[in-house]
Design an enzyme around this catalytic site. Structure first.
Site, PDB file in Angstrom:
ATOM      1  N   TYR A 198      28.195 -73.654  22.462  1.00  0.00           N
ATOM      2  CA  TYR A 198      27.495 -72.754  21.203  1.00  0.00           C
ATOM      3  C   TYR A 198      26.374 -72.190  22.422  1.00  0.00           C
ATOM      4  O   TYR A 198      25.405 -72.780  22.923  1.00  0.00           O
ATOM      5  CB  TYR A 198      26.727 -72.585  19.941  1.00  0.00           C
ATOM      6  N   TRP A 210      24.320 -68.190  23.607  1.00  0.00           N
ATOM      7  CA  TRP A 210      24.272 -66.626  24.368  1.00  0.00           C
ATOM      8  C   TRP A 210      25.045 -65.793  25.873  1.00  0.00           C
ATOM      9  O   TRP A 210      25.134 -65.026  25.863  1.00  0.00           O
ATOM     10  CB  TRP A 210      23.136 -65.806  24.347  1.00  0.00           C
TER      11      TRP A 210
HETATM   12  N1  LIG Z   1      13.199 -74.023  16.669  1.00  0.00           N
HETATM   13  C1  LIG Z   1      14.288 -73.113  16.560  1.00  0.00           C
HETATM   14  N2  LIG Z   1      14.556 -73.348  17.532  1.00  0.00           N
HETATM   15  C2  LIG Z   1      15.324 -72.064  17.743  1.00  0.00           C
HETATM   16  C3  LIG Z   1      16.024 -70.360  17.441  1.00  0.00           C
HETATM   17  C4  LIG Z   1      14.265 -70.578  16.501  1.00  0.00           C
HETATM   18  O1  LIG Z   1      14.180 -69.657  15.915  1.00  0.00           O
HETATM   19  N3  LIG Z   1      13.547 -71.848  16.280  1.00  0.00           N
HETATM   20  N4  LIG Z   1      17.115 -70.001  17.467  1.00  0.00           N
HETATM   21  C5  LIG Z   1      17.657 -70.234  17.565  1.00  0.00           C
HETATM   22  C6  LIG Z   1      18.626 -69.243  17.638  1.00  0.00           C
HETATM   23  S1  LIG Z   1      18.580 -68.033  16.427  1.00  0.00           S
HETATM   24  C7  LIG Z   1      19.764 -69.077  18.588  1.00  0.00           C
HETATM   25  S2  LIG Z   1      20.332 -67.819  18.579  1.00  0.00           S
HETATM   26  C8  LIG Z   1      20.102 -70.207  19.632  1.00  0.00           C
HETATM   27  C9  LIG Z   1      19.875 -69.739  20.835  1.00  0.00           C
HETATM   28  O2  LIG Z   1      20.556 -71.036  22.211  1.00  0.00           O
HETATM   29  P1  LIG Z   1      21.443 -70.547  23.254  1.00  0.00           P
HETATM   30  O3  LIG Z   1      22.348 -69.006  23.575  1.00  0.00           O
HETATM   31  O4  LIG Z   1      21.913 -71.605  23.860  1.00  0.00           O
HETATM   32  O5  LIG Z   1      20.085 -70.134  24.267  1.00  0.00           O
HETATM   33  P2  LIG Z   1      20.215 -69.557  25.918  1.00  0.00           P
HETATM   34  O6  LIG Z   1      18.567 -69.599  26.834  1.00  0.00           O
HETATM   35  O7  LIG Z   1      20.358 -68.125  26.491  1.00  0.00           O
HETATM   36  O8  LIG Z   1      21.336 -70.525  26.208  1.00  0.00           O
HETATM   37  C10 LIG Z   1      22.558 -69.970  27.101  1.00  0.00           C
HETATM   38  C11 LIG Z   1      22.824 -69.940  29.164  1.00  0.00           C
HETATM   39  O9  LIG Z   1      23.637 -69.674  29.299  1.00  0.00           O
HETATM   40  C12 LIG Z   1      23.681 -69.781  30.832  1.00  0.00           C
HETATM   41  N5  LIG Z   1      24.537 -68.486  31.230  1.00  0.00           N
HETATM   42  C13 LIG Z   1      24.121 -67.187  31.318  1.00  0.00           C
HETATM   43  N6  LIG Z   1      25.003 -66.551  32.090  1.00  0.00           N
HETATM   44  C14 LIG Z   1      25.946 -67.646  32.538  1.00  0.00           C
HETATM   45  C15 LIG Z   1      27.922 -67.051  32.542  1.00  0.00           C
HETATM   46  O10 LIG Z   1      27.875 -66.112  33.308  1.00  0.00           O
HETATM   47  N7  LIG Z   1      28.637 -68.318  32.683  1.00  0.00           N
HETATM   48  C16 LIG Z   1      27.699 -69.617  32.505  1.00  0.00           C
HETATM   49  N8  LIG Z   1      28.178 -71.130  31.658  1.00  0.00           N
HETATM   50  N9  LIG Z   1      26.412 -69.574  31.553  1.00  0.00           N
HETATM   51  C17 LIG Z   1      25.704 -68.574  31.770  1.00  0.00           C
HETATM   52  C18 LIG Z   1      22.115 -70.023  30.438  1.00  0.00           C
HETATM   53  O11 LIG Z   1      21.603 -69.865  32.106  1.00  0.00           O
HETATM   54  C19 LIG Z   1      21.583 -70.541  29.428  1.00  0.00           C
HETATM   55  O12 LIG Z   1      21.360 -71.799  30.168  1.00  0.00           O
HETATM   56  O13 LIG Z   1      18.718 -70.744  19.482  1.00  0.00           O
HETATM   57  C20 LIG Z   1      17.902 -71.533  18.535  1.00  0.00           C
HETATM   58  N10 LIG Z   1      17.393 -72.651  18.510  1.00  0.00           N
HETATM   59  N1  LIG Z   2      11.972 -61.209  22.993  1.00  0.00           N
HETATM   60  C1  LIG Z   2      13.159 -62.107  22.073  1.00  0.00           C
HETATM   61  N2  LIG Z   2      13.639 -61.527  20.806  1.00  0.00           N
HETATM   62  C2  LIG Z   2      14.799 -62.037  20.838  1.00  0.00           C
HETATM   63  C3  LIG Z   2      15.149 -63.347  21.211  1.00  0.00           C
HETATM   64  C4  LIG Z   2      14.388 -63.550  21.774  1.00  0.00           C
HETATM   65  O1  LIG Z   2      15.214 -64.856  22.290  1.00  0.00           O
HETATM   66  N3  LIG Z   2      13.628 -63.456  22.576  1.00  0.00           N
HETATM   67  N4  LIG Z   2      16.653 -63.366  20.024  1.00  0.00           N
HETATM   68  C5  LIG Z   2      17.009 -62.491  19.808  1.00  0.00           C
HETATM   69  C6  LIG Z   2      17.962 -63.785  18.250  1.00  0.00           C
HETATM   70  S1  LIG Z   2      19.219 -64.936  19.005  1.00  0.00           S
HETATM   71  C7  LIG Z   2      17.989 -63.203  17.474  1.00  0.00           C
HETATM   72  S2  LIG Z   2      18.487 -64.522  16.193  1.00  0.00           S
HETATM   73  C8  LIG Z   2      16.926 -63.343  16.399  1.00  0.00           C
HETATM   74  C9  LIG Z   2      16.486 -63.399  15.661  1.00  0.00           C
HETATM   75  O2  LIG Z   2      15.546 -62.799  14.897  1.00  0.00           O
HETATM   76  P1  LIG Z   2      14.178 -64.146  13.902  1.00  0.00           P
HETATM   77  O3  LIG Z   2      14.575 -64.940  13.189  1.00  0.00           O
HETATM   78  O4  LIG Z   2      13.751 -62.767  12.431  1.00  0.00           O
HETATM   79  O5  LIG Z   2      12.897 -63.579  14.777  1.00  0.00           O
HETATM   80  P2  LIG Z   2      11.866 -65.059  14.943  1.00  0.00           P
HETATM   81  O6  LIG Z   2      10.991 -65.008  15.841  1.00  0.00           O
HETATM   82  O7  LIG Z   2      12.658 -66.429  14.005  1.00  0.00           O
HETATM   83  O8  LIG Z   2      10.675 -64.773  13.330  1.00  0.00           O
HETATM   84  C10 LIG Z   2      10.468 -63.921  12.937  1.00  0.00           C
HETATM   85  C11 LIG Z   2       9.555 -64.003  12.217  1.00  0.00           C
HETATM   86  O9  LIG Z   2       9.091 -64.312  10.944  1.00  0.00           O
HETATM   87  C12 LIG Z   2       7.883 -65.411  10.389  1.00  0.00           C
HETATM   88  N5  LIG Z   2       8.207 -66.300   9.461  1.00  0.00           N
HETATM   89  C13 LIG Z   2       8.665 -67.570  10.100  1.00  0.00           C
HETATM   90  N6  LIG Z   2       8.441 -68.189   9.121  1.00  0.00           N
HETATM   91  C14 LIG Z   2       8.063 -68.035   8.149  1.00  0.00           C
HETATM   92  C15 LIG Z   2       8.107 -68.033   6.514  1.00  0.00           C
HETATM   93  O10 LIG Z   2       8.442 -69.092   6.318  1.00  0.00           O
HETATM   94  N7  LIG Z   2       7.906 -66.553   5.315  1.00  0.00           N
HETATM   95  C16 LIG Z   2       7.605 -65.345   6.464  1.00  0.00           C
HETATM   96  N8  LIG Z   2       6.925 -64.001   5.197  1.00  0.00           N
HETATM   97  N9  LIG Z   2       7.527 -65.177   7.663  1.00  0.00           N
HETATM   98  C17 LIG Z   2       8.428 -65.450   8.258  1.00  0.00           C
HETATM   99  C18 LIG Z   2       7.202 -65.563  11.779  1.00  0.00           C
HETATM  100  O11 LIG Z   2       6.252 -65.084  12.593  1.00  0.00           O
HETATM  101  C19 LIG Z   2       7.934 -64.560  12.818  1.00  0.00           C
HETATM  102  O12 LIG Z   2       7.945 -63.917  13.676  1.00  0.00           O
HETATM  103  O13 LIG Z   2      16.103 -63.091  17.593  1.00  0.00           O
HETATM  104  C20 LIG Z   2      16.404 -61.880  18.558  1.00  0.00           C
HETATM  105  N10 LIG Z   2      16.007 -61.335  19.920  1.00  0.00           N
HETATM  106 MO   LIG Z   3      20.363 -66.773  17.582  1.00  0.00          MO
END
Ligand SMILES: Nc1nc2c(c(=O)[nH]1)N[C@H]1C(S)=C(S)[C@@H](COP(=O)(O)OP(=O)(O)OC[C@H]3O[C@@H](n4cnc5c(=O)[nH]c(N)nc54)[C@H](O)[C@@H]3O)O[C@H]1N2
Ligand SMILES: Nc1nc2c(c(=O)[nH]1)N[C@H]1C(S)=C(S)[C@@H](COP(=O)(O)OP(=O)(O)OC[C@H]3O[C@@H](n4cnc5c(=O)[nH]c(N)nc54)[C@H](O)[C@@H]3O)O[C@H]1N2
Ligand SMILES: [Mo]
Length: 757
Positions: free
Chosen positions: A108, A110
């Site tokens: 998994y 991005w």
């Molecule tokens: N506690 C908590 N944990 C969370 C979340 C949260 O809200 N709270 N959010 C979750 C969510 S929504 C997501 S989507 C995940 C994201 O988790 P990830 O998608 O695993 O996070 P990234 O840091 O985007 O990791 C992408 C990696 O790919 C590498 N990369 C970039 N380009 C290339 C390429 O061309 N080739 C190769 N081989 N590697 C490359 C980058 O250097 C990077 O290390 O995290 C989740 N974890």
């Molecule tokens: N700059 C930036 N943008 C991103 C990403 C990033 O890494 N960086 N990641 C992208 C990805 S993969 C994803 S999936 C999305 C994630 O999108 P989301 O999951 O919607 O984003 P989060 O920032 O985790 O949370 C949004 C807001 O929810 C609020 N929140 C948390 N818990 C609760 C709760 O129990 N109740 C209520 N009402 N609010 C709560 C927090 O204050 C937080 O700021 O964002 C995307 N956009």
């Molecule tokens: Mo995500």
């Protein structure tokens, strides 16, 4: 040419000097470019680039096998020929001994924008070509809703086809946003977005007089003035149910809509009224749970019923224990209001979670590298990776099934960072010791790379030509290489081609095409017979092509117009406010109708006596996940080089904390260092810290102390419920104390030790 490259956070043209990016010019097409672009400055020749193929010293000396040294060991640089030969032999061994069930290729993550060099597509294609692998399903983003919503709304994909912003701008009078529409998140779209329009759309709505109501603990989650109901984290379902209860008792529920378009109405309403459990889900009941006065709840419900109202829930609410419930309760509330399928009203999920949510898809797919067919059909819910590694053969529940975890021996990661994205990192580290071999392709020495046995240095997008496109983007971009590959880095495609060659399947993997031939092939296949789109050469010379603008869209409007002709793919063909199928699974952590379930970790739990603060562990404003955490924009956000923790002035005062203090954020799962930012925009008792600081465990500290401030040492590794097994990383209970003494160094800020043979 408007721009020469695309990232998940926008289109740009880099300025390159001495082989590295010195500045980034946003695309002139973009009215609202993201400051995340600055993280690219200095990223090509950064000391954290992996310069050569690396093998962990212990693995090289002792061979494959479970190993506690993973993550702490030194590395040995080897040649491409040697690493290819050794890895091909190891893949051959695992396939011979265990078949495809021995290889975990979920991988998994991005990775980067670019449709051909898309790391996930490349690794899945490679492992499929070898005969298959254990895959993962669903996402960390919305993995709870991805399982729940088909039961409630059928195949209608609320996650991808929200009512579009122009429709909201014209019709919506009130937008009630659980979790807000956070501007910080709209910078990012998977595959990239050339035109950022969400924040402007929200401002336009507000300017037209639409009232925004923020339900949530952080006032910053809405970029416009709003009525703020600072609901306690984890209690949104109670609040949404109470709004629904008020509509029913006040006679404001839309009975015609419930009768004509919904199923399970009686059961859902009986639960609201407490006819099944003796507890009416009234405003008075909800007030002490969610912290909003009952009269404010009642008043809001009445205002909602009097206007064209959109109810929206961010992804973050479902990324939690019992995360199904706020989504289900939001749909119930919208159904009671009766505006689903009408312009500007109804339900939305994820406005503001992803940059292009609410922007209509531009018909048809984008150019895509085919992943091949994985003959081994076994898959795990994506966030159950540590359970799988710790408990091979163990049973688990998932969406009505009973499954068993496979016995995986080799883990292959390309394009993701599990030591960023997974919860309870001390537990993941333990799980990670179990397989015989871990392979990671990475441009950088990320925590995942440091915890691997074999690290293959990958190029970054700026070192290769590609095609950039995403579902909603108005343009398809010719992504041009701007620099030569760093040191010995190679494209994932080239790495897999040589491995496939060593394993005798190169022809299947490459289909005989060079990368340039693939770009032409993918583009021309996408263009098809179209006479309006230019051919590949003209596209490449121009730098981009424009796609026609899609019409604005309204979620479920066809179903609304004629439910008999456009039934939902649910058992009833209607919106299932209660689901007999979900009920039949017998899960007490996700029963058959929307309800409020008391979370294990919230202000009201016994655990809060020791760890009284609710930590919002959410997505970072200053970068994408863990990517380019060393970049200038992300670095500027740090306090003493550590991840900032935002603390309400009252919570800071009782702990004697001030802006800029170094603190230890901790609970019984682990601890991390952070720098205090005092911030009155938070609900008291709530602290906020972003994900993405590079995991930097201090040696010898148990269970774990992260010097950089990775919040996932604090989060809990459980599924949202047995229904979805979704990621539950949004929140955790913690305590904060001042860090006394010298702070430990951040080892992850530099490369690991590399030794000679
Ligand atoms: N506690 C908590 N944990 C969370 C979340 C949260 O809200 N709270 N959010 C979750 C969510 S929504 C997501 S989507 C995940 C994201 O988790 P990830 O998608 O695993 O996070 P990234 O840091 O985007 O990791 C992408 C990696 O790919 C590498 N990369 C970039 N380009 C290339 C390429 O061309 N080739 C190769 N081989 N590697 C490359 C980058 O250097 C990077 O290390 O995290 C989740 N974890
Ligand atoms: N700059 C930036 N943008 C991103 C990403 C990033 O890494 N960086 N990641 C992208 C990805 S993969 C994803 S999936 C999305 C994630 O999108 P989301 O999951 O919607 O984003 P989060 O920032 O985790 O949370 C949004 C807001 O929810 C609020 N929140 C948390 N818990 C609760 C709760 O129990 N109740 C209520 N009402 N609010 C709560 C927090 O204050 C937080 O700021 O964002 C995307 N956009
Ligand atoms: Mo995500």
């Amino acid at each position: 040419m408007t721009h020469s490259h695309l990232s998940h956070w926008g289109a740009f043209t880099p300025e390159v000097g001495d082989g590295d990016v010195t500045a980034v010019r946003p695309s002139p097409l973009d009215p609202d470019p993201s400051p995340l672009l600055d993280n690219l400055v200095g990223s090509l020749r950064h000391p954290l680039r992996v310069p050569a193929p690396m093998v962990r010293e212990g693995w090289l000396r002792d061979g494959p096998g479970p190993d506690r040294r993973r993550g702490e060991d030194r590395f040995v640089a080897v040649s491409w020929d040697e690493v290819t030969e050794r890895l091909a032999a190891e893949l051959g061994r695992v396939h011979a001994e265990r078949g495809p069930a021995g290889v975990f290729g979920g991988s998994y993550g991005w990775s980067s924008a670019g449709r051909f060099h898309h790391a996930q597509s490349q690794v899945h294609r490679f492992l499929a070509t070898l005969g298959g692998y254990v895959a993962s399903e669903n996402t960390y983003s919305a993995g709870t809703s991805e399982v729940l919503l088909p039961h409630l709304l059928g195949a209608h994909d609320v996650l991808r086809s929200l009512t579009s912003w122009p429709v909201l701008a014209e019709h919506t009078e009130m937008m009630v946003c659980a979790g807000g529409v956070p501007a910080k998140n709209t910078a990012v779209t998977p595959g990239g977005q050339t035109v950022h329009g969400t924040t402007d759309a929200v401002r336009a709505m507000a300017a037209r007089g639409c009232e925004f109501v923020l339900l949530g603990p952080d006032r910053r989650d809405l970029p416009v003035d709003a009525t703020w109901l600072p609901v306690r984290p984890g209690t949104d379902a109670a609040l949404l149910l109470a709004l629904g209860h008020t509509l029913v008792v006040d006679g404001l529920a839309d009975q015609a809509f419930l009768d004509g378009w919904c199923a399970g109405v009686d059961e859902a309403v009986d639960h609201l009224m407490g006819r099944d459990d003796g507890v009416a889900k009234s405003a008075k009941w909800a007030a002490p749970l969610c912290g909003i006065p009952a009269r404010d709840i009642v008043a809001l419900a009445r205002r909602m019923a009097a206007r064209r109202t959109m109810v929206t829930v961010t992804y973050s609410l479902q990324r939690a224990e019992y995360g199904e419930q706020p989504v289900w309760a939001g749909i119930l509330l919208a159904a009671l209001l009766g505006q689903i399928g009408l312009p500007g009203g109804g339900f939305g999920h994820g406005y503001g979670s992803i940059g292009d949510n609410g922007h209509s898809a531009r018909g048809g797919p984008v150019p895509t590298m085919p992943r091949g067919y994985n003959e081994h059909r076994e898959r795990i819910p994506v966030a159950r990776i540590a359970d799988m590694l710790l408990h091979p053969g163990a049973e688990y529940a998932y969406d009505g099934e009973v499954r068993r975890y496979p016995a995986v021996d080799l883990v292959y990661w390309c394009g993701g960072n599990p030591f960023h994205h997974h919860q309870d990192l001390a537990r993941l580290r333990e799980a990670w010791r179990r397989p015989s071999t871990v392979v990671v392709h990475e441009p950088y020495w990320t925590p995942a790379a440091r915890h691997a046995d074999i690290v293959l240095p990958a190029t970054v997008t700026l070192e290769r030509d590609d095609i950039g496109a995403s579902r909603t983007d108005p343009v398809v971009t010719a992504m041009r290489a701007a620099a030569t590959p760093h040191a010995q880095a190679r494209d994932d495609y080239a790495i897999f081609t040589d491995l496939a060659d060593a394993l005798g399947v190169a022809k299947d993997y490459t289909e005989g095409r060079t990368p340039q031939e693939w770009l032409r092939h993918l583009y021309e296949g996408w263009r098809g017979e179209s006479s309006t789109l230019p051919g590949f050469d003209a596209f490449w010379a121009a730098g981009h092509v424009r796609r026609p603008d899609p019409p604005p869209s309204v979620l479920l409007d066809d179903f609304r117009r004629d439910p008999a002709a456009h039934p939902l793919r649910t058992p009833s063909g209607r919106i299932e406010l209660a689901s007999a199928r979900v009920a039949s699974f017998g899960y007490d952590d996700c029963p058959g109708r929307a309800t409020w379930l008391e979370p294990t970790e919230w202000h009201g739990s016994p655990r809060a006596a020791r760890y009284p603060l609710v930590l919002l562990a959410n997505n970072p404003a200053a970068r994408l996940h863990s990517q380019l955490d060393f970049g200038p924009h992300s670095r500027d956000s740090k306090v003493h080089g550590r991840e900032p923790v935002r603390v309400h002035p009252d919570d800071a005062a009782v702990r004697g904390l001030a802006d800029g203090d170094l603190v230890r954020v901790h609970n019984d799962r682990g601890a991390c260092l952070a720098g205090v930012v005092v911030d009155g925009d938070l609900l008291p008792g709530v602290v906020q810290m972003s994900t993405g600081a590079w995991f930097s465990p201090v040696p010898g500290v148990e269970p774990v102390l992260c010097a950089a401030g990775n919040v996932n040492v604090l989060t809990r590794d459980v599924g949202a419920s047995r229904l979805s097994q979704g990621c539950a990383g949004s929140r955790a209970l913690v305590e904060i104390e001042r860090w006394a003494g010298p702070p430990p160094p951040i080892k992850a800020a530099g490369p690991p030790e590399v030794v000679g043979r």
